[in-house]
Design an enzyme around this catalytic site. Structure first.
Site, PDB file in Angstrom:
ATOM      1  N   SER A 162       0.823  -1.205   0.000  1.00 48.81           N
ATOM      2  CA  SER A 162       0.000   0.000   0.000  1.00 48.81           C
ATOM      3  C   SER A 162       0.859   1.259   0.000  1.00 48.81           C
ATOM      4  CB  SER A 162      -0.961  -0.022   1.194  1.00 48.81           C
ATOM      5  OG  SER A 162      -1.934   0.979   1.074  1.00 48.81           O
ATOM      6  N   ASP A 211      -2.931   6.714  -3.261  1.00 46.34           N
ATOM      7  CA  ASP A 211      -1.718   6.085  -2.746  1.00 46.34           C
ATOM      8  C   ASP A 211      -1.260   5.029  -3.753  1.00 46.34           C
ATOM      9  OD1 ASP A 211      -3.528   4.020  -2.225  1.00 46.34           O
ATOM     10  OD2 ASP A 211      -2.671   3.552  -0.271  1.00 46.34           O
ATOM     11  N   ASP A 249      -1.198   1.796  -4.211  1.00 51.18           N
ATOM     12  CA  ASP A 249      -2.043   0.695  -4.687  1.00 51.18           C
ATOM     13  C   ASP A 249      -3.479   1.145  -4.921  1.00 51.18           C
ATOM     14  OD1 ASP A 249      -2.667   0.912  -1.959  1.00 51.18           O
ATOM     15  OD2 ASP A 249      -3.134  -1.221  -1.786  1.00 51.18           O
ATOM     16  N   ASP A 305      -5.906   2.222  -3.138  1.00 48.61           N
ATOM     17  CA  ASP A 305      -7.060   1.947  -2.288  1.00 48.61           C
ATOM     18  C   ASP A 305      -7.395   3.142  -1.393  1.00 48.61           C
ATOM     19  OD1 ASP A 305      -4.950   1.688  -0.500  1.00 48.61           O
ATOM     20  OD2 ASP A 305      -5.657  -0.194   0.372  1.00 48.61           O
TER      21      ASP A 305
END
Length: 533
Positions: free
Chosen positions: A143, A287, A289, A291
Site C-alpha cells: 500500500s 496512494d 495501490d 485503495d
C-alpha cells in the site's frame, strides 16, 4: 551468534528456494541475522507487511511460499479444496516474483488460480473475489508503506479482508509448514480475464450529477492507480483530467516522495502545484495501490489537502442524500465523531468499529458508506467491500461538479456541517520507533499514569483492552468536554499513533472564524501532550 541462532539460520538457508536470498543471508553480520530471525512476519491490520529482504521476518519468496502453503492448507481444512482463488499484485519491488510464487503454490494444491495479468490496484482484487465468486484473494502490496517494503493482503469470500480467528488459524498452519524449498509449485499462466474492465464498468456508473465540466488534477504517486483512475474519471464523463506526469507511471523507488502516502507532509505538493497552475476545481491523490484517496481544494489561503475525516463527512452527507431505506454508515474508533451526529440527522444508522476495513465492511446490514480517517473510503460496498480510492475519486468529482452548478464548493459544505454540528477539528501525532518494544513501553506508561486533565479540562480514561465487546483492542481513550485523544499502536508500521479531536459549537455562520480559532488553540495543546507520550 549463539549456537541456536546459527542452527536456525542454516536451516532457513537450506530451505530457501531463492538463491538470491540464500546468498544475502550468507553475507550478513551476527547483529543483522539476529534482527532477521527475531520472529516471523505476522498478520496485522491488513495482512503481512515488511521490508523486502531475506529471512523469516522479511518479504521474500520463502516467506510467500510458506504463507501460501498455510493458506492452502486452511482452505482445504474448510472443505474448499479446488475452489477459485485470485492472485494480484502492485508494481513494488518483488511483487511480480511474489505473485507468481503464491499462484504456483496454490495451483500445486489443486486450486483454480486466476493470476491477474499485470500490476493492478488493490480494489480490483477485492472486486474480483466478489465478482468471480472466489473463495479467497491475495494481493501482493504494501500500500503506502516506504519503498523498501512489500506485503501480502488476504481477502475472503465476498471480497472482505481476513479477520480473526481465521488469521490465527492460518498462522498456525504456516508455522507447521515445512521448508519452502519442499513446498510443491506448479507453473501458472496469467489469466486473460477482463476483470479490470468489469471493475471500470461498475465505477463509471457511480455519478448521479448531470454536471461534468470540472477540471481535475490527479497524481498516482508512482503507483498502479493512474491508468484506471483516469479511465474511470473520463469514462464517467469527467474529460478534463490532468495528471502529474513525473508521478504517473509505476516506479517502485518512489523517486519524488519520501513516503508515498498522500497524508504525509509534502507527498501531495506536486498535485497541488499542478492544480494551482491549471486552475483546477479539485486535486486528487491516490496512494500507490490506489485503495486510498485524498482530495485537495482551493481556499482563501491557497490549495490544501482535506483530512480523511473532512472527506468522510462530505461523502457521507452526499451519499445519504440519495440512499436506500434505513441506510447504515460507519467509521472507526479513531475517526471523527462528526459522523455519529450526521447520520441520525440524515435518517441513517451509525456504527463504530475497530480500525481497518476488515471491520468496517462488516458493520451491519444496509451499509452504504464506510470510511476511516486514514483517507480510506468505501463508497460502493455492494461492489467493492474494501476501501477504494478510484471509486471514491469518481464520487468526489461528482459531488464537486454538482456543487459547481450551484456556485458552491466542498469547503462551503464543510462550513454548512460545522454550523449544523459544530467544528470538528482533528489531527494525528505519530511516534515512529526503531525498537518495537518501545511502543509497548509507551502504552504501559500511559496506562499506569494517565492524565486527569488535558488543556485545563477534566478527562476520563477508557482502556479498550478492558472492554468485553467487539471494540476490545490495544487502545486508550482520553476524553473530556469538547476533546478526545485515542492512543494505539499502528497495525501496519512501527509507530505509536495518537488521534486527536476537538469539538467547538457554532452559534451561526458568522461565528465560524471564532469557533475554528478556539478549536485550533485546543488542538495545539492536545498535540503537545501527544508528542510527549
Amino acid at each position: 551468534m549463539t549456537e541456536e541462532l546459527a542452527e536456525r539460520v542454516q536451516r532457513w538457508i537450506a530451505g530457501d528456494p531463492d538463491p538470491a536470498t540464500r546468498e544475502e543471508l550468507h553475507g550478513l553480520s551476527d547483529a543483522e541475522l539476529t534482527d532477521r530471525f527475531s520472529g516471523p512476519l505476522t498478520f496485522g491490520t491488513a495482512g503481512l507487511r515488511g521490508p523486502v529482504r531475506a529471512g523469516p521476518n522479511g518479504m521474500n519468496v520463502a516467506v510467500v511460499v510458506k504463507t501460501t502453503a498455510g493458506i492452502a492448507a486452511w482452505l482445504i481444512e474448510k472443505g474448499l479444496g479446488g475452489s477459485t482463488v485470485i492472485v494480484g499484485r502492485d508494481a513494488r519491488t518483488g511483487s511480480e516474483q511474489f505473485a507468481f510464487a503464491a499462484a504456483e503454490t496454490l495451483s500445486a494444491q489443486g486450486f483454480s488460480v486466476v493470476l491477474l495479468p499485470r500490476p493492478l490496484p488493490t480494489p480490483v482484487v477485492a472486486f474480483a473475489v466478489r465478482a468471480l465468486g472466489a473463495e479467497l484473494g491475495v494481493q501482493i502490496t504494501a500500500s503506502h508503506n516506504p519503498a523498501a517494503d512489500n506485503g501480502y493482503k488476504v481477502y475472503l469470500r465476498g471480497g472482505s479482508q481476513l479477520i480473526p480467528p481465521s488469521d490465527a488459524e492460518i498462522e498456525a498452519l504456516i508455522a507447521a509448514t515445512g521448508d519452502a524449498v519442499d513446498v510443491p509449485r506448479t507453473i501458472v499462466e496469467p489469466s486473460g480475464t477482463d476483470i479490470a474492465a468489469r471493475y471500470l464498468d461498475s465505477v463509471v456508473a457511480l455519478p448521479r450529477s448531470t454536471r461534468r465540466d470540472i477540471r481535475i488534477a490527479l497524481t498516482a504517486l508512482h503507483g498502479v492507480g493512474g491508468e484506471l483512475a483516469t479511465a474511470a474519471l473520463r469514462g464517467a464523463g469527467f474529460r478534463d483530467v490532468q495528471v502529474v506526469e513525473e508521478q504517473f507511471e509505476p516506479d517502485p523507488t518512489f523517486p519524488t516522495v519520501t513516503f508515498p502516502n498522500p497524508e504525509e507532509p509534502g507527498a501531495a505538493d506536486a498535485v497541488l502545484a499542478l492544480a494551482e497552475e491549471i486552475d483546477a476545481d479539485i486535486a486528487i491523490a491516490l496512494d500507490p495501490d490506489a485503495d486510498r484517496c485524498a482530495v485537495g481544494v482551493p481556499g482563501p489561503d491557497g490549495w490544501r489537502m482535506l483530512t480523511g475525516d473532512e472527506t468522510g463527512a462530505l461523502l457521507a452527507n452526499y451519499l445519504l442524500s440519495d440512499s436506500t431505506a434505513d441506510p447504515l454508515v460507519a467509521n472507526t474508533i479513531v475517526s471523527s465523531q462528526l459522523l455519529s451526529a450526521l447520520a441520525p440527522a440524515r435518517g441513517a444508522r451509525y456504527a463504530r468499529t475497530l480500525t481497518g476495513f476488515k471491520w468496517l465492511v462488516r458493520a451491519g446490514d444496509g451499509l452504504v458508506y464506510a470510511y476511516e480517517e486514514a483517507i480510506g473510503h468505501c463508497v460502493d460496498p455492494n461492489v467493492v467491500r474494501d476501501k477504494d480510492g478510484i471509486s471514491a475519486a469518481v464520487v468526489l468529482a461528482d459531488l464537486a461538479a454538482g456543487l459547481k452548478l450551484d456556485r458552491r464548493t466542498l469547503l462551503d459544505v464543510l462550513d454548512d456541517l460545522a454550523v449544523e454540528f459544530g467544528v470538528h477539528l482533528g489531527s494525528q501525532v505519530s511516534r515512529r520507533v526503531e525498537d518495537l518494544a518501545e511502543i509497548g513501553n509507551m502504552m504501559r506508561r500511559l496506562r499506569s499514569e494517565p492524565p486527569t486533565k488535558l488543556a485545563g479540562r477534566p478527562v476520563a480514561v477508557l482502556d479498550y483492552a478492558d472492554r468485553d465487546d467487539e471494540l476490545r483492542t490495544d487502545a486508550v481513550e482520553i476524553s473530556g468536554p469538547g476533546l478526545r485523544v485515542i492512543v494505539r499502536p499502528s497495525g501496519t508500521e512501527p509507530k505509536l499513533k495518537a488521534y486527536l479531536e476537538v469539538v467547538e459549537q457554532v452559534d451561526n455562520r458568522d461565528d465560524l472564524t471564532r469557533a475554528r480559532a478556539t478549536a485550533g488553540e485546543l488542538l495545539a495543546e492536545l498535540t503537545t501532550f501527544a508528542q510527549q507520550l
